[in-house]
Design a protein around this motif. Structure first.
Motif, short mmCIF file in Angstrom:
data_model
loop_
_atom_site.label_atom_id
_atom_site.label_comp_id
_atom_site.label_asym_id
_atom_site.label_seq_id
_atom_site.Cartn_x
_atom_site.Cartn_y
_atom_site.Cartn_z
N HIS A 143 -4.06 -11.03 6.78
CA HIS A 143 -4.01 -11.26 5.34
C HIS A 143 -3.43 -10.11 4.54
CE1 HIS A 143 -7.64 -8.83 4.84
NE2 HIS A 143 -8.07 -9.41 5.93
N ALA A 144 -3.49 -8.91 5.06
CA ALA A 144 -3.00 -7.79 4.25
C ALA A 144 -1.48 -7.67 4.30
CB ALA A 144 -3.63 -6.48 4.72
N SER A 145 -0.87 -8.37 5.19
CA SER A 145 0.58 -8.19 5.35
C SER A 145 1.36 -9.12 4.43
CB SER A 145 0.96 -8.44 6.81
OG SER A 145 0.98 -9.83 7.04
N ALA A 146 2.64 -9.20 4.69
CA ALA A 146 3.53 -9.90 3.78
C ALA A 146 3.26 -11.40 3.75
CB ALA A 146 4.97 -9.67 4.18
N GLY A 147 3.52 -12.02 2.59
CA GLY A 147 3.40 -13.45 2.43
C GLY A 147 4.70 -14.12 2.82
N PRO A 148 4.84 -15.38 2.46
CA PRO A 148 6.01 -16.15 2.87
C PRO A 148 7.33 -15.60 2.34
CG PRO A 148 4.53 -17.46 1.48
CD PRO A 148 3.84 -16.18 1.75
N THR A 149 7.30 -14.94 1.20
CA THR A 149 8.55 -14.42 0.66
C THR A 149 8.84 -13.02 1.15
OG1 THR A 149 7.39 -13.55 -1.25
CG2 THR A 149 8.34 -15.75 -1.46
N GLY A 150 7.93 -12.47 1.93
CA GLY A 150 8.13 -11.14 2.44
C GLY A 150 7.69 -10.04 1.50
N ALA A 151 7.24 -10.40 0.28
CA ALA A 151 6.81 -9.40 -0.68
C ALA A 151 5.34 -9.06 -0.44
CB ALA A 151 7.00 -9.91 -2.09
N GLY A 152 4.88 -7.97 -1.03
CA GLY A 152 3.47 -7.61 -0.95
C GLY A 152 2.66 -8.53 -1.83
N PRO A 153 1.33 -8.42 -1.76
CA PRO A 153 0.49 -9.31 -2.56
C PRO A 153 0.69 -9.06 -4.05
CG PRO A 153 -0.84 -7.63 -1.47
CD PRO A 153 0.54 -7.50 -0.92
N ILE A 154 0.60 -10.15 -4.82
CA ILE A 154 0.71 -9.98 -6.27
C ILE A 154 -0.67 -9.70 -6.86
CG2 ILE A 154 0.53 -12.48 -6.70
CD1 ILE A 154 2.68 -11.79 -8.94
N LEU A 155 -1.68 -10.33 -6.29
CA LEU A 155 -3.06 -10.07 -6.72
C LEU A 155 -3.87 -9.77 -5.47
CD1 LEU A 155 -5.13 -10.06 -9.06
CD2 LEU A 155 -5.53 -12.47 -8.57
N GLU A 156 -4.61 -8.67 -5.52
CA GLU A 156 -5.33 -8.26 -4.33
C GLU A 156 -6.72 -7.77 -4.72
OE1 GLU A 156 -3.46 -5.07 -2.27
OE2 GLU A 156 -4.56 -5.42 -0.41
N LEU A 157 -7.72 -8.25 -4.00
CA LEU A 157 -9.09 -7.78 -4.20
C LEU A 157 -9.47 -6.92 -3.00
CD1 LEU A 157 -10.85 -11.10 -5.31
CD2 LEU A 157 -9.61 -9.45 -6.71
N ARG A 158 -10.06 -5.76 -3.27
CA ARG A 158 -10.49 -4.90 -2.16
C ARG A 158 -11.96 -4.55 -2.32
NH1 ARG A 158 -5.66 -0.41 -1.61
NH2 ARG A 158 -3.98 -1.88 -1.10
N GLY A 159 -12.75 -4.97 -1.36
CA GLY A 159 -14.16 -4.61 -1.31
C GLY A 159 -14.95 -5.01 -2.54
N ILE A 160 -14.64 -6.18 -3.10
CA ILE A 160 -15.30 -6.62 -4.34
C ILE A 160 -16.75 -7.02 -4.06
CG2 ILE A 160 -15.36 -8.47 -6.08
CD1 ILE A 160 -13.19 -6.51 -6.66
N SER A 161 -17.67 -6.51 -4.88
CA SER A 161 -19.05 -6.97 -4.78
C SER A 161 -19.59 -7.27 -6.17
CB SER A 161 -19.91 -5.91 -4.08
OG SER A 161 -19.93 -4.73 -4.87
N LYS A 162 -20.54 -8.20 -6.20
CA LYS A 162 -21.14 -8.59 -7.47
C LYS A 162 -22.56 -9.07 -7.19
CE LYS A 162 -21.24 -9.75 -11.84
NZ LYS A 162 -21.08 -8.70 -12.88
N THR A 163 -23.52 -8.51 -7.92
CA THR A 163 -24.90 -8.98 -7.75
C THR A 163 -25.43 -9.54 -9.07
OG1 THR A 163 -25.63 -6.73 -8.20
CG2 THR A 163 -25.57 -7.41 -5.89
N PHE A 164 -26.22 -10.58 -8.94
CA PHE A 164 -26.94 -11.14 -10.09
C PHE A 164 -28.42 -10.93 -9.80
CE2 PHE A 164 -23.06 -13.81 -9.97
CZ PHE A 164 -22.54 -13.47 -11.21
N GLY A 165 -29.07 -10.05 -10.55
CA GLY A 165 -30.45 -9.73 -10.21
C GLY A 165 -30.45 -9.15 -8.80
N GLY A 166 -31.21 -9.74 -7.89
CA GLY A 166 -31.22 -9.22 -6.53
C GLY A 166 -30.27 -9.96 -5.61
N VAL A 167 -29.54 -10.94 -6.14
CA VAL A 167 -28.73 -11.79 -5.27
C VAL A 167 -27.32 -11.22 -5.13
CG1 VAL A 167 -27.83 -14.12 -4.94
CG2 VAL A 167 -30.02 -13.79 -6.09
#
Lengths: 423, 268
Positions: free
Chosen positions: B8-32
């Protein structure tokens, strides 16, 4: 929302000749509507006012057959003035009702602001012009307060304005002197209702109205043409201009046969025109419809919903105050019963009924400026006509109430058939 | 099954790098932990399917990408540089548009008014910001033509239209301001099979025009496997697996969603 109804044919043919493959017919069927559905959509759109206008015509016919005096120039002039106070309050309510909100304090605002105006002149020696301005601004400030409170604390406007109405009734009683009345004779305020625009000046107003309508419709037409959008000159320019001209000539010749156009009627006409422009032409007007249609969608699209609400209530308050001043001018004074008396009485109910009979939805998102005019005319016609026939108040209430229910029933049926409700 | 995994980190179908990329995203609601260390990339020209059971974190992830939620940890990169989005308008300004499941249309307004909602083309302020109806109408017509949706009426209230037409108007609105990424939340949930197919074609067309597209869907067999290039499976707030759509069956995707076949389909 009256002007933009054309397109379809030339663009559609232009598309058919482009090399692009046509749209998938199974997924996006071209609207092939049954005649019944088409009629319902017309009634829900362009011809929205038709049932109301038809109802008004029937009422006028009945009363003119029953009383020879009904269609006299003097009585019609009277009827119009009777419609103005209800009509201006209803016009303000249109802004609020379009949002799906309600303002039950408008009658109380009209009362308290007119009493304050009288007090400022009688006890503080303020000039009449300044007192009028202060009263109208106060009305707008009270409305803005309602909007702010409701949006800040998420209290339904129904409750905020119900309470506020009672509070303002109390303030009105406190402002009045021990006699319970301020006399406005000799203050200049009585001239608002007591004066007329007549002769050349009245015809100039007709010309002005025609020029404004022609200007607006022509710019629309030209812009459409310059963007390659089909627009029929006859339907979009000639017809509205002709209707304005004929209506203007008719009204002015009838009124000039009496004493001229009563000044309150001129004021109402100007306010109607401005409101109509705001609702159909401006971004703020569209925001009102959007918030009333889907507040969440409006918010997500970046519309400042709270600001729109506050502005709508401020407009309703300002217009209510102005209506109160005109009422005070007609009655040559203010008293406990200004603003419909405690609780708003018939004034409040008639103003709401006028807007709703005229085609404003209580659920928001639908209605026009002309709704206030048509509704107020119907209510004034019923009152005036039944009075001429010597019918007492109880029957007037029965008839007005029945008309309200009938009007909303017709309206809902049209909506259901056109498919625009029930989703 | 390693061939089924997309690097997934490599090139897409057009050979370009990702346009939008999330890295190590975390989100908690209360304890969840709604999101835990999520990596995801969307490349220009590709359609990414985002699937997972209810509560897997799909919607939370999309809300993070559309600026509605701020992540507690990790970073969002747009065109290679890190961005902070403090609201949905910030995302829109970058060029990230979202088509919500409820479509967010005003039923009482027509297609043109809905397309330009909140961003009307207007004249000078002293005339009350008069709306430029003709110009809006012709631009709306242009966008709809580009999407081959010419049959949609511009002047009927959208409340009177079919579900498919309403969905199409919502899609047209998302591309009106030439975005670079479009996120779809359940675009086919309320549609008939033919209407869903047509929406699938539209989504493909957006990708063919070079946009990066992400689609949340529960319709694994009919829609996700057929209409996407790559499938990201979420489970319990984490990315559980990734597949190339061409190399995978609906059953395999569903297995990954519910946690079966561990070590066979799992990407990590």
């Amino acid at each position: 929302m009256s002007t933009h109804h054309s397109t379809q044919s030339p663009t559609a043919t232009a598309v058919a000749t482009t090399p692009d493959p046509p749209a998938d017919p199974a997924a996006t069927p071209s609207p092939r509507l049954t005649p019944r559905r088409r009629l319902a959509e017309l009634l829900a759109g362009d011809l929205r006012a038709l049932p109301v206008v038809a109802g008004l015509t029937v009422l006028v016919l009945i009363f003119s057959l029953q009383s020879p005096f009904f269609l006299s120039s003097r009585n019609l002039s009277n009827l119009l003035v009777q419609a103005v106070v209800t009509g201006i309050i209803a016009l303000g309510l249109v802004f609020v009702l379009l949002l799906g909100e309600i303002d039950l304090s408008v009658a109380a605002i009209s009362g308290v602001c007119s009493v304050l105006m009288a007090k400022l002149m009688a006890e503080a020696g303020m000039s009449s012009v300044l007192a009028v301005v202060v009263a109208v601004v106060l009305g707008a400030v009270i409305g803005a307060f309602t909007g702010s409170w409701a949006t800040r604390f998420l209290v339904p406007t129904f409750v905020v304005t119900l309470g506020l109405g009672l509070i303002l009734n109390g303030v009105q009683l406190q402002l009045l002197p021990r006699t319970g009345r301020y006399n406005l004779l000799g203050t200049g305020i009585e001239d608002i209702a007591g004066s007329y625009v007549t002769g050349a000046a009245s015809w100039l107003l007709v010309v002005l109205a025609v020029v404004v309508v022609a200007g607006l419709k022509l710019t629309h037409h030209q812009r459409k043409a310059s963007h390659g959008i089909d627009s029929s000159v006859v339907k979009n320019v000639v017809l509205p201009v002709a209707v304005t001209a004929v209506a203007g000539v008719l009204v002015v010749s009838v009124l000039d046969a009496n004493a001229g156009i009563p000044t309150p009627v001129v004021i109402f006409g100007v306010l109607l025109a401005i409101t109509s422009y705001i609702l159909t032409e401006t971004r703020f007007g569209l925001s009102l419809y959007a918030v009333g249609g889907n507040a969440e969608a409006a918010l997500r699209s970046g519309i400042k919903v709270n600001r729109v609400k506050i502005a709508a209530f401020a407009l309703a308050g300002g217009l209510a105050a102005l209506a109160g001043i005109i009422a005070a001018s007609r009655l040559l004074g203010v008293s406990v019963s200004s603003g419909g008396g405690i609780g708003g009485g018939a004034l409040l109910l008639n103003a709401i009924a006028a807007a709703v009979i005229g085609g404003v939805s209580l659920f928001g998102g639908r209605g026009r400026a002309s709704s206030a005019l048509l509704g107020a005319l119907i209510i004034a016609t019923v009152g005036n006509g039944l009075n001429l026939l010597g019918v007492s108040t109880d029957v007037q209430l029965l008839v007005t109430g029945a008309l309200l229910v009938l009007a909303v029933t017709v309206d809902r049926s049209v909506e259901r058939l056109s498919g625009s409700v029930g989703r | 099954m390693t061939t089924a995994q997309a690097d997934h980190a490599s090139a897409g179908p057009t050979g370009a790098g990702p346009i939008l990329e999330l890295r190590g995203i975390s989100k908690t609601f209360g304890g969840v932990h709604a999101l835990a260390d999520v990596d995801l990339a969307i490349h220009p020209g590709e359609v990414v399917g985002l699937v997972g059971d209810n509560g897997a974190g799909k919607s939370t992830l999309v809300k993070t990408m559309s600026g509605i939620l701020r992540p507690d940890g990790g970073e969002i990169r747009f065109k290679g540089s890190r961005v902070e989005m403090d609201g949905p308008n910030a995302a829109k300004k970058l060029g990230i548009q979202t088509v919500y499941q409820d479509l967010a249309l005003c039923d009482n307004l027509d297609a043109v008014q809905n397309l330009f909602l909140g961003r009307e083309l207007t004249g000078p302020r002293f005339l009350g910001s008069r709306i430029k109806r003709a110009e809006s109408e012709s631009r709306a017509r242009e966008v709809l033509r580009k999407l081959r949706l010419d049959s949609i009426s511009l002047t009927r209230p959208v409340g009177a239209m079919s579900g498919g037409q309403r969905q199409n108007i919502a899609i047209a609105r998302s591309i009106l301001w030439t975005p670079e990424v479009v996120l779809f939340d359940e675009p086919t949930a309320a549609l008939s099979h033919t209407a869903a197919e047509q929406v699938g074609k539209l989504i493909r067309q957006l990708a063919d025009d070079g946009l990066g597209v992400l689609v949340i869907s529960h319709d694994i067999h009919q829609f996700v496997v057929e209409a996407t290039d790559r499938i990201v499976v979420m489970r319990l707030g984490r990315v559980a697996a990734e597949f190339r759509s061409a190399d995978v069956t609906g059953e395999q995707v569903v297995n990954a969603m519910v946690g079966g076949n561990k070590g066979v389909n799992s990407a990590r």
